[in-house]
Design an enzyme around this catalytic site. Structure first.
Site, PDB file in Angstrom:
ATOM      1  N   SER A   1       0.738  -1.142   0.064  1.00 18.07           N
ATOM      2  CA  SER A   1       0.433   0.027  -0.066  1.00 18.07           C
ATOM      3  C   SER A   1       0.794   1.269   0.182  1.00 18.07           C
ATOM      4  O   SER A   1       1.847   0.960  -0.840  1.00 18.07           O
ATOM      5  CB  SER A   1      -1.160   0.162   1.252  1.00 18.07           C
ATOM      6  OG  SER A   1      -1.619   0.740   0.784  1.00 18.07           O
TER       7      SER A   1
ATOM      8  N   ASP B   1      -8.997  -5.413  -5.751  1.00 22.46           N
ATOM      9  CA  ASP B   1      -8.958  -4.643  -4.378  1.00 22.46           C
ATOM     10  C   ASP B   1      -9.232  -3.253  -4.841  1.00 22.46           C
ATOM     11  O   ASP B   1      -9.708  -3.616  -5.907  1.00 22.46           O
ATOM     12  CB  ASP B   1      -6.950  -4.391  -4.877  1.00 22.46           C
ATOM     13  CG  ASP B   1      -6.136  -2.914  -4.306  1.00 22.46           C
ATOM     14  OD1 ASP B   1      -7.378  -2.576  -3.541  1.00 22.46           O
ATOM     15  OD2 ASP B   1      -5.196  -2.546  -4.441  1.00 22.46           O
TER      16      ASP B   1
ATOM     17  N   HIS C   1      -6.614  -6.345  -1.179  1.00 25.87           N
ATOM     18  CA  HIS C   1      -5.391  -5.259  -0.867  1.00 25.87           C
ATOM     19  C   HIS C   1      -4.518  -5.802  -0.147  1.00 25.87           C
ATOM     20  O   HIS C   1      -3.552  -5.731  -0.130  1.00 25.87           O
ATOM     21  CB  HIS C   1      -6.618  -4.102  -0.531  1.00 25.87           C
ATOM     22  CG  HIS C   1      -5.533  -2.822  -0.768  1.00 25.87           C
ATOM     23  ND1 HIS C   1      -4.830  -2.186  -1.550  1.00 25.87           N
ATOM     24  CD2 HIS C   1      -4.787  -2.440   0.636  1.00 25.87           C
ATOM     25  CE1 HIS C   1      -3.814  -1.133  -1.159  1.00 25.87           C
ATOM     26  NE2 HIS C   1      -4.281  -0.810   0.338  1.00 25.87           N
TER      27      HIS C   1
END
Length: 439
Positions: free
Chosen positions: A260, A349, A382
Protein backbone atom coordinates in the site's frame (compact mmCIF):
# COMPACT_ATOMS: atom_id res chain seq x y z
CA UNK A 1 -15.08 -70.38 37.70
CA UNK A 2 -15.15 -70.89 33.91
CA UNK A 3 -17.92 -68.28 33.59
CA UNK A 4 -15.89 -65.81 35.68
CA UNK A 5 -12.81 -66.25 33.41
CA UNK A 6 -14.98 -65.86 30.28
CA UNK A 7 -16.48 -62.61 31.60
CA UNK A 8 -13.01 -61.36 32.53
CA UNK A 9 -11.76 -61.98 28.99
CA UNK A 10 -14.82 -60.22 27.56
CA UNK A 11 -14.13 -57.14 29.69
CA UNK A 12 -10.49 -57.12 28.63
CA UNK A 13 -11.37 -57.52 24.96
CA UNK A 14 -13.95 -54.72 25.22
CA UNK A 15 -11.38 -52.45 26.87
CA UNK A 16 -8.88 -53.20 24.09
CA UNK A 17 -11.55 -52.54 21.45
CA UNK A 18 -12.49 -49.23 23.08
CA UNK A 19 -8.82 -48.27 23.24
CA UNK A 20 -8.35 -48.82 19.51
CA UNK A 21 -11.55 -46.91 18.72
CA UNK A 22 -10.42 -43.82 20.62
CA UNK A 23 -10.23 -40.81 18.30
CA UNK A 24 -6.69 -39.69 17.50
CA UNK A 25 -5.66 -36.32 16.03
CA UNK A 26 -2.18 -36.18 14.53
CA UNK A 27 -0.98 -32.67 13.57
CA UNK A 28 2.54 -32.15 12.21
CA UNK A 29 4.62 -30.17 12.67
CA UNK A 30 3.43 -29.10 16.09
CA UNK A 31 6.05 -26.35 16.12
CA UNK A 32 6.68 -24.45 12.88
CA UNK A 33 6.83 -21.13 11.07
CA UNK A 34 3.55 -19.48 10.12
CA UNK A 35 4.14 -19.98 6.37
CA UNK A 36 4.90 -23.71 6.78
CA UNK A 37 2.29 -26.27 5.59
CA UNK A 38 0.69 -28.53 8.19
CA UNK A 39 -0.53 -32.11 7.96
CA UNK A 40 -3.71 -33.11 9.83
CA UNK A 41 -4.81 -36.72 10.14
CA UNK A 42 -7.71 -38.08 12.19
CA UNK A 43 -8.28 -41.73 13.06
CA UNK A 44 -10.41 -43.84 15.38
CA UNK A 45 -13.75 -42.52 14.08
CA UNK A 46 -16.74 -44.66 13.10
CA UNK A 47 -17.14 -45.69 9.49
CA UNK A 48 -18.52 -42.70 7.49
CA UNK A 49 -18.82 -40.61 10.66
CA UNK A 50 -19.51 -36.92 10.02
CA UNK A 51 -17.36 -34.50 12.03
CA UNK A 52 -16.50 -30.81 12.28
CA UNK A 53 -12.86 -29.77 12.36
CA UNK A 54 -12.65 -26.52 14.33
CA UNK A 55 -9.55 -24.33 14.59
CA UNK A 56 -9.21 -21.39 16.93
CA UNK A 57 -6.66 -18.69 17.81
CA UNK A 58 -7.13 -16.44 20.82
CA UNK A 59 -4.70 -13.54 21.09
CA UNK A 60 -3.38 -12.08 24.31
CA UNK A 61 -5.86 -9.23 23.75
CA UNK A 62 -8.68 -11.83 23.69
CA UNK A 63 -9.25 -11.39 19.96
CA UNK A 64 -10.60 -14.71 18.67
CA UNK A 65 -10.31 -16.11 15.14
CA UNK A 66 -12.06 -19.32 14.17
CA UNK A 67 -12.53 -21.67 11.21
CA UNK A 68 -14.43 -24.90 10.58
CA UNK A 69 -14.66 -27.61 7.96
CA UNK A 70 -17.07 -30.55 7.60
CA UNK A 71 -15.51 -33.96 6.95
CA UNK A 72 -16.70 -37.55 6.59
CA UNK A 73 -14.54 -40.45 7.72
CA UNK A 74 -13.70 -43.27 5.30
CA UNK A 75 -14.58 -46.94 5.83
CA UNK A 76 -11.64 -47.23 8.23
CA UNK A 77 -12.79 -44.27 10.33
CA UNK A 78 -9.95 -42.07 9.09
CA UNK A 79 -9.64 -38.55 7.61
CA UNK A 80 -6.53 -37.17 5.93
CA UNK A 81 -7.19 -33.43 5.51
CA UNK A 82 -4.57 -33.26 2.77
CA UNK A 83 -6.62 -35.61 0.57
CA UNK A 84 -10.18 -35.44 1.95
CA UNK A 85 -12.51 -32.62 0.84
CA UNK A 86 -14.42 -30.42 3.25
CA UNK A 87 -18.11 -30.34 2.34
CA UNK A 88 -18.68 -26.92 3.90
CA UNK A 89 -17.81 -24.47 6.65
CA UNK A 90 -15.43 -21.54 6.21
CA UNK A 91 -13.70 -23.54 3.46
CA UNK A 92 -14.64 -26.40 1.15
CA UNK A 93 -12.99 -28.90 -1.17
CA UNK A 94 -9.49 -30.26 -0.67
CA UNK A 95 -7.79 -27.46 1.23
CA UNK A 96 -5.07 -28.72 3.62
CA UNK A 97 -4.42 -25.25 5.10
CA UNK A 98 -8.03 -24.06 5.11
CA UNK A 99 -8.13 -24.61 8.86
CA UNK A 100 -5.78 -21.63 9.22
CA UNK A 101 -6.18 -19.54 6.05
CA UNK A 102 -10.00 -19.37 6.14
CA UNK A 103 -10.21 -18.11 9.72
CA UNK A 104 -12.65 -15.31 10.44
CA UNK A 105 -13.27 -13.18 13.54
CA UNK A 106 -15.43 -15.18 15.94
CA UNK A 107 -19.13 -14.30 16.08
CA UNK A 108 -19.60 -11.13 18.11
CA UNK A 109 -16.12 -9.80 17.27
CA UNK A 110 -15.30 -6.73 15.20
CA UNK A 111 -15.30 -7.78 11.52
CA UNK A 112 -12.21 -5.59 10.95
CA UNK A 113 -9.97 -7.70 13.21
CA UNK A 114 -6.61 -8.44 11.62
CA UNK A 115 -4.54 -11.41 12.72
CA UNK A 116 -1.09 -10.17 13.66
CA UNK A 117 1.46 -10.92 16.33
CA UNK A 118 1.86 -8.20 18.90
CA UNK A 119 4.93 -10.12 20.11
CA UNK A 120 6.77 -12.03 17.37
CA UNK A 121 9.00 -13.74 19.95
CA UNK A 122 5.95 -15.79 21.01
CA UNK A 123 3.92 -18.10 18.74
CA UNK A 124 0.25 -18.09 17.85
CA UNK A 125 -1.34 -21.04 19.67
CA UNK A 126 -3.70 -22.76 17.25
CA UNK A 127 -6.25 -25.00 18.97
CA UNK A 128 -7.54 -27.72 16.62
CA UNK A 129 -10.55 -29.80 17.70
CA UNK A 130 -12.62 -32.64 16.30
CA UNK A 131 -16.36 -32.49 17.12
CA UNK A 132 -19.07 -34.99 16.29
CA UNK A 133 -21.59 -33.91 13.63
CA UNK A 134 -21.82 -30.70 11.60
CA UNK A 135 -21.91 -27.60 13.79
CA UNK A 136 -22.41 -23.96 12.84
CA UNK A 137 -19.94 -21.17 13.56
CA UNK A 138 -22.20 -19.86 16.33
CA UNK A 139 -22.40 -23.31 17.94
CA UNK A 140 -18.63 -23.70 17.69
CA UNK A 141 -18.04 -20.40 19.49
CA UNK A 142 -19.38 -21.62 22.81
CA UNK A 143 -17.19 -23.08 25.53
CA UNK A 144 -19.84 -25.65 26.46
CA UNK A 145 -18.96 -28.06 23.64
CA UNK A 146 -16.99 -31.22 24.40
CA UNK A 147 -14.70 -32.10 21.47
CA UNK A 148 -13.81 -35.71 20.76
CA UNK A 149 -10.18 -34.61 20.86
CA UNK A 150 -8.16 -31.37 20.81
CA UNK A 151 -4.59 -30.64 19.82
CA UNK A 152 -2.62 -27.38 19.95
CA UNK A 153 0.21 -26.32 17.64
CA UNK A 154 2.61 -23.36 17.67
CA UNK A 155 2.92 -21.07 14.65
CA UNK A 156 5.95 -18.76 14.80
CA UNK A 157 6.95 -15.68 12.80
CA UNK A 158 10.55 -15.68 14.05
CA UNK A 159 12.94 -18.62 14.00
CA UNK A 160 14.44 -19.51 17.34
CA UNK A 161 17.97 -18.89 16.06
CA UNK A 162 17.15 -15.29 15.10
CA UNK A 163 17.33 -12.10 17.14
CA UNK A 164 14.95 -9.18 17.46
CA UNK A 165 16.53 -5.79 18.15
CA UNK A 166 14.69 -2.50 18.67
CA UNK A 167 16.26 0.32 16.66
CA UNK A 168 16.71 3.91 17.86
CA UNK A 169 19.48 5.33 15.64
CA UNK A 170 19.38 9.04 14.86
CA UNK A 171 15.88 9.59 13.50
CA UNK A 172 15.43 5.91 12.61
CA UNK A 173 12.92 3.88 14.62
CA UNK A 174 11.94 0.26 14.11
CA UNK A 175 13.01 -3.32 14.66
CA UNK A 176 15.74 -5.46 13.13
CA UNK A 177 15.73 -9.25 12.72
CA UNK A 178 18.94 -11.14 12.03
CA UNK A 179 20.65 -14.48 12.76
CA UNK A 180 21.86 -15.05 16.30
CA UNK A 181 25.30 -15.96 14.97
CA UNK A 182 25.55 -12.39 13.56
CA UNK A 183 26.23 -13.70 10.05
CA UNK A 184 25.60 -11.33 7.15
CA UNK A 185 22.45 -11.88 5.13
CA UNK A 186 20.83 -9.97 2.23
CA UNK A 187 19.13 -6.90 3.69
CA UNK A 188 15.46 -5.99 3.18
CA UNK A 189 13.52 -3.01 4.57
CA UNK A 190 9.86 -3.84 5.26
CA UNK A 191 7.11 -1.17 5.36
CA UNK A 192 3.33 -1.12 5.78
CA UNK A 193 0.70 1.46 4.87
CA UNK A 194 -1.53 4.27 6.04
CA UNK A 195 -2.57 2.61 9.31
CA UNK A 196 0.81 3.68 10.72
CA UNK A 197 2.44 2.21 13.82
CA UNK A 198 4.75 -0.83 13.57
CA UNK A 199 3.87 -4.31 12.28
CA UNK A 200 6.64 -6.85 12.74
CA UNK A 201 5.10 -10.17 11.63
CA UNK A 202 6.13 -10.05 7.97
CA UNK A 203 9.64 -8.72 8.65
CA UNK A 204 10.27 -11.46 11.23
CA UNK A 205 8.98 -14.17 8.90
CA UNK A 206 10.96 -12.89 5.92
CA UNK A 207 14.12 -12.78 8.05
CA UNK A 208 13.47 -16.37 9.08
CA UNK A 209 13.69 -17.29 5.39
CA UNK A 210 17.28 -16.12 5.11
CA UNK A 211 17.46 -12.32 5.33
CA UNK A 212 18.35 -9.50 7.68
CA UNK A 213 15.29 -7.27 7.83
CA UNK A 214 14.49 -3.81 9.11
CA UNK A 215 10.84 -3.30 10.01
CA UNK A 216 10.57 0.43 9.34
CA UNK A 217 7.59 2.42 10.67
CA UNK A 218 7.36 6.01 9.46
CA UNK A 219 4.52 7.64 11.35
CA UNK A 220 2.31 7.20 14.42
CA UNK A 221 5.01 5.28 16.28
CA UNK A 222 7.35 6.35 19.08
CA UNK A 223 8.49 9.95 18.40
CA UNK A 224 7.90 9.75 14.64
CA UNK A 225 5.38 12.15 13.03
CA UNK A 226 1.81 11.62 14.17
CA UNK A 227 0.28 12.19 10.73
CA UNK A 228 1.08 10.75 7.31
CA UNK A 229 1.17 14.25 5.79
CA UNK A 230 4.14 15.12 8.03
CA UNK A 231 6.52 12.35 6.93
CA UNK A 232 9.73 13.41 5.17
CA UNK A 233 11.75 11.64 2.48
CA UNK A 234 14.96 12.46 4.33
CA UNK A 235 13.91 9.88 6.95
CA UNK A 236 13.98 7.11 4.33
CA UNK A 237 17.32 8.30 2.95
CA UNK A 238 18.81 8.06 6.43
CA UNK A 239 17.33 4.59 6.98
CA UNK A 240 18.67 3.24 3.67
CA UNK A 241 22.13 4.67 4.29
CA UNK A 242 22.32 3.26 7.83
CA UNK A 243 20.85 -0.17 7.03
CA UNK A 244 22.83 -0.81 3.85
CA UNK A 245 26.08 -0.44 5.82
CA UNK A 246 24.99 -2.48 8.83
CA UNK A 247 27.34 -5.28 9.89
CA UNK A 248 24.56 -7.88 9.58
CA UNK A 249 23.72 -6.88 5.99
CA UNK A 250 25.59 -8.20 2.96
CA UNK A 251 27.17 -5.36 1.00
CA UNK A 252 26.16 -4.61 -2.56
CA UNK A 253 22.72 -3.12 -2.02
CA UNK A 254 19.42 -3.79 -0.26
CA UNK A 255 15.81 -4.56 -1.14
CA UNK A 256 12.57 -2.94 0.00
CA UNK A 257 9.23 -4.69 0.55
CA UNK A 258 6.22 -2.42 0.85
CA UNK A 259 2.46 -2.79 0.87
CA UNK A 260 0.00 0.00 0.00
CA UNK A 261 1.51 3.40 0.99
CA UNK A 262 4.70 1.59 2.01
CA UNK A 263 5.03 0.29 -1.57
CA UNK A 264 4.73 3.80 -3.02
CA UNK A 265 7.53 4.93 -0.74
CA UNK A 266 9.58 1.86 -1.73
CA UNK A 267 9.26 2.84 -5.41
CA UNK A 268 10.48 6.36 -4.63
CA UNK A 269 13.37 4.98 -2.59
CA UNK A 270 14.44 2.82 -5.56
CA UNK A 271 14.13 5.80 -7.92
CA UNK A 272 16.35 8.12 -5.91
CA UNK A 273 18.61 5.94 -3.74
CA UNK A 274 21.19 3.80 -5.55
CA UNK A 275 21.62 1.42 -2.60
CA UNK A 276 18.10 0.06 -3.30
CA UNK A 277 18.60 -2.69 -5.88
CA UNK A 278 15.14 -4.21 -5.91
CA UNK A 279 11.60 -3.52 -4.71
CA UNK A 280 8.50 -5.61 -4.12
CA UNK A 281 5.38 -3.47 -4.49
CA UNK A 282 2.32 -5.17 -2.98
CA UNK A 283 -0.79 -3.26 -4.07
CA UNK A 284 0.87 0.13 -3.92
CA UNK A 285 -0.17 2.62 -6.58
CA UNK A 286 2.41 3.53 -9.27
CA UNK A 287 1.92 7.20 -8.26
CA UNK A 288 2.13 8.87 -4.84
CA UNK A 289 -1.32 9.10 -3.26
CA UNK A 290 -3.21 11.15 -0.70
CA UNK A 291 -0.66 13.85 0.27
CA UNK A 292 2.47 15.53 -1.05
CA UNK A 293 5.77 14.03 0.12
CA UNK A 294 8.24 16.54 1.52
CA UNK A 295 12.03 16.54 1.71
CA UNK A 296 13.19 19.10 4.21
CA UNK A 297 10.97 22.13 3.64
CA UNK A 298 10.34 21.39 -0.05
CA UNK A 299 7.86 19.24 -1.92
CA UNK A 300 9.79 16.14 -2.98
CA UNK A 301 6.99 14.41 -4.91
CA UNK A 302 3.53 15.69 -5.69
CA UNK A 303 0.68 13.54 -4.41
CA UNK A 304 -2.65 12.72 -6.07
CA UNK A 305 -5.61 13.65 -3.88
CA UNK A 306 -8.81 11.65 -3.52
CA UNK A 307 -11.82 12.72 -5.58
CA UNK A 308 -14.51 12.51 -2.91
CA UNK A 309 -17.28 12.02 -5.47
CA UNK A 310 -15.56 8.85 -6.72
CA UNK A 311 -15.22 7.18 -3.31
CA UNK A 312 -17.28 3.99 -3.07
CA UNK A 313 -19.18 3.33 0.15
CA UNK A 314 -19.28 -0.33 1.21
CA UNK A 315 -21.24 -0.66 4.45
CA UNK A 316 -19.26 1.28 7.06
CA UNK A 317 -16.08 1.37 4.96
CA UNK A 318 -14.80 3.09 1.84
CA UNK A 319 -13.18 2.02 -1.43
CA UNK A 320 -10.75 4.44 -3.09
CA UNK A 321 -10.04 2.32 -6.17
CA UNK A 322 -11.40 4.81 -8.70
CA UNK A 323 -10.97 7.97 -6.64
CA UNK A 324 -7.57 9.08 -7.99
CA UNK A 325 -7.44 11.27 -11.09
CA UNK A 326 -3.87 10.46 -12.11
CA UNK A 327 -2.04 11.02 -15.39
CA UNK A 328 1.10 9.39 -16.86
CA UNK A 329 3.23 12.28 -15.65
CA UNK A 330 2.21 11.37 -12.09
CA UNK A 331 3.83 7.92 -12.27
CA UNK A 332 6.87 7.33 -10.05
CA UNK A 333 9.73 7.13 -12.62
CA UNK A 334 11.46 4.12 -11.09
CA UNK A 335 12.71 3.23 -14.58
CA UNK A 336 15.32 5.96 -14.15
CA UNK A 337 17.13 3.64 -11.76
CA UNK A 338 18.66 0.20 -12.29
CA UNK A 339 16.40 -1.36 -9.65
CA UNK A 340 14.35 -4.48 -10.37
CA UNK A 341 10.64 -4.18 -9.52
CA UNK A 342 8.15 -6.95 -8.69
CA UNK A 343 4.55 -5.73 -8.53
CA UNK A 344 1.99 -7.95 -6.76
CA UNK A 345 -1.57 -6.86 -7.61
CA UNK A 346 -4.92 -8.14 -6.38
CA UNK A 347 -7.62 -7.98 -9.05
CA UNK A 348 -10.25 -7.50 -6.32
CA UNK A 349 -8.33 -4.65 -4.68
CA UNK A 350 -10.79 -1.89 -3.73
CA UNK A 351 -8.07 0.63 -2.82
CA UNK A 352 -5.80 0.58 -5.88
CA UNK A 353 -7.00 0.00 -9.45
CA UNK A 354 -4.93 -2.96 -10.70
CA UNK A 355 -5.18 -1.58 -14.25
CA UNK A 356 -3.01 1.35 -13.17
CA UNK A 357 -0.03 -1.02 -13.09
CA UNK A 358 -0.61 -1.90 -16.75
CA UNK A 359 -0.73 1.80 -17.63
CA UNK A 360 2.47 2.32 -15.67
CA UNK A 361 4.18 -0.51 -17.54
CA UNK A 362 3.01 0.85 -20.91
CA UNK A 363 4.38 4.28 -20.02
CA UNK A 364 7.73 2.81 -19.00
CA UNK A 365 10.47 3.16 -21.70
CA UNK A 366 10.81 -0.02 -23.78
CA UNK A 367 14.46 -0.49 -22.87
CA UNK A 368 13.51 -0.50 -19.16
CA UNK A 369 10.50 -2.81 -19.25
CA UNK A 370 12.69 -5.84 -18.53
CA UNK A 371 13.27 -4.45 -15.02
CA UNK A 372 9.57 -4.71 -14.13
CA UNK A 373 7.49 -7.83 -13.41
CA UNK A 374 3.74 -7.56 -12.75
CA UNK A 375 1.80 -10.45 -11.25
CA UNK A 376 -1.98 -10.20 -10.90
CA UNK A 377 -4.17 -12.47 -8.81
CA UNK A 378 -7.93 -12.98 -9.32
CA UNK A 379 -9.94 -12.93 -6.10
CA UNK A 380 -7.14 -11.22 -4.18
CA UNK A 381 -7.83 -8.00 -2.29
CA UNK A 382 -5.62 -5.17 -1.05
CA UNK A 383 -3.88 -6.73 1.96
CA UNK A 384 -1.90 -9.59 0.42
CA UNK A 385 0.14 -10.88 3.36
CA UNK A 386 2.27 -13.98 4.10
CA UNK A 387 0.73 -17.44 3.50
CA UNK A 388 -2.24 -18.61 5.53
CA UNK A 389 -2.94 -15.16 7.02
CA UNK A 390 -6.75 -14.78 7.23
CA UNK A 391 -8.29 -12.16 4.94
CA UNK A 392 -8.75 -8.72 6.46
CA UNK A 393 -11.47 -7.12 4.34
CA UNK A 394 -11.60 -3.78 6.16
CA UNK A 395 -8.84 -1.85 7.85
CA UNK A 396 -8.32 1.48 9.59
CA UNK A 397 -6.41 4.36 8.04
CA UNK A 398 -5.10 7.19 10.17
CA UNK A 399 -5.58 9.61 7.30
CA UNK A 400 -9.13 10.74 8.03
CA UNK A 401 -9.67 8.02 10.62
CA UNK A 402 -11.92 5.94 8.37
CA UNK A 403 -12.31 2.24 7.60
CA UNK A 404 -11.13 1.15 4.17
CA UNK A 405 -12.69 -1.71 2.23
CA UNK A 406 -9.87 -3.97 0.99
CA UNK A 407 -11.74 -6.66 -0.91
CA UNK A 408 -10.59 -10.21 -1.50
CA UNK A 409 -12.45 -13.52 -1.28
CA UNK A 410 -11.59 -17.03 -0.21
CA UNK A 411 -9.85 -19.05 -1.62
CA UNK A 412 -8.45 -16.71 -4.31
CA UNK A 413 -6.91 -14.32 -1.80
CA UNK A 414 -5.26 -17.16 0.10
CA UNK A 415 -3.84 -18.70 -3.08
CA UNK A 416 -2.34 -15.31 -3.98
CA UNK A 417 -0.62 -15.11 -0.59
CA UNK A 418 0.96 -18.55 -0.96
CA UNK A 419 2.13 -18.02 -4.54
CA UNK A 420 3.36 -14.44 -4.16
CA UNK A 421 5.32 -15.22 -0.97
CA UNK A 422 7.40 -17.80 -2.83
CA UNK A 423 8.06 -15.26 -5.58
CA UNK A 424 8.97 -12.52 -3.12
CA UNK A 425 11.56 -14.69 -1.37
CA UNK A 426 13.07 -15.88 -4.66
CA UNK A 427 13.04 -12.36 -6.13
CA UNK A 428 15.08 -10.98 -3.23
CA UNK A 429 17.47 -13.92 -3.30
CA UNK A 430 18.05 -13.48 -7.03
CA UNK A 431 18.61 -9.73 -6.91
CA UNK A 432 20.49 -9.36 -3.63
CA UNK A 433 23.05 -12.11 -4.20
CA UNK A 434 25.73 -9.56 -5.03
CA UNK A 435 28.36 -10.33 -2.41
CA UNK A 436 31.53 -11.52 -4.11
CA UNK A 437 33.30 -12.59 -0.94
CA UNK A 438 32.11 -13.26 2.59
CA UNK A 439 33.34 -10.41 4.79
Amino acid sequence: MILRVFRSKMVKNLAVQQYFCTTALNVTPKDGLFDEPVSIKISGLDKNQSITLRSRIQSKENEVFISHGYYTADVNGCIDVENTPSSGGTYSGIDPMGFLASMVPAPGSKPSLRLAAKDVTSPHLVEISVLDGQLSLDELSTDKLKPLITNTINRWYMKKDYQRLEINEGRIRGTMFFPSDNSRKPGVIDMFGSSGRIKESRAALLASRGFTTLCLPYFSYSDLPKDLKDINFSYFKEAVEWFSHHTNVKPGGIGVLGISKGAELAMLMATHLSQVKCVVNVNGSPYYSLTDLMEGENVFFKGICVEISQVKVVGDSYGLKNAYNYKPENFIPVWKSQAKILIIAGEDDHQINPNSHDEFYTHCPDDKKHQIIIKKYPGAGHLIEPPYTPICKTSFTRLGGIMLYNGGSYPGHSMAQVDSWKDIIQFFKNNLNTLQSQL
